[in-house]
Design a protein around this motif. Sequence first.
Motif: not given
Length: 135
Positions: A109-133
């Motif tokens: 599970v990863w949390q991704t912050r997307i910000e402008t180059g000036e540091g303003k928070l635009v979005s916050l995403t939490t995603q779950t990745q399945m590990v494929l063996k």
Amino acid sequence: MALTVEEANARLLPFARLMGIRFTEVEAERVTAELMVRDDLCTRPAVAHGGALMAFADTVGAVATVANLGEGDGTTTIESKTNFLAAAPEGSRLVATATPVHRGGRTQVWQTRIETGEGKLVSLTTQTQMVLKPR
């Protein structure tokens, strides 16, 4: 699997390349990338489309997972949630930063912050990745 910035950029999936994503840091604990908001990534008024933001976050979270996989393992997104917090106007430079919430053997599970180059928070995403063996 150790993954360098150069490898991440060289191995971009076609959609990520089309979007113009460029990785700037790839470490096991943190992955960052940049994206310029172009007209073809916008809605109206000329601000980044929510789908473009989600695709950007998904790509960065997937690469973060790959940087933490065993040899021969793969990954796929199985869940994603995004909060949209501010607009990113055309011409903006966006910076996405993914950090781990959970790194298990079957899911990450990863949390991704997307910000402008000036540091303003635009979005916050939490995603779950399945590990494929491999079989």
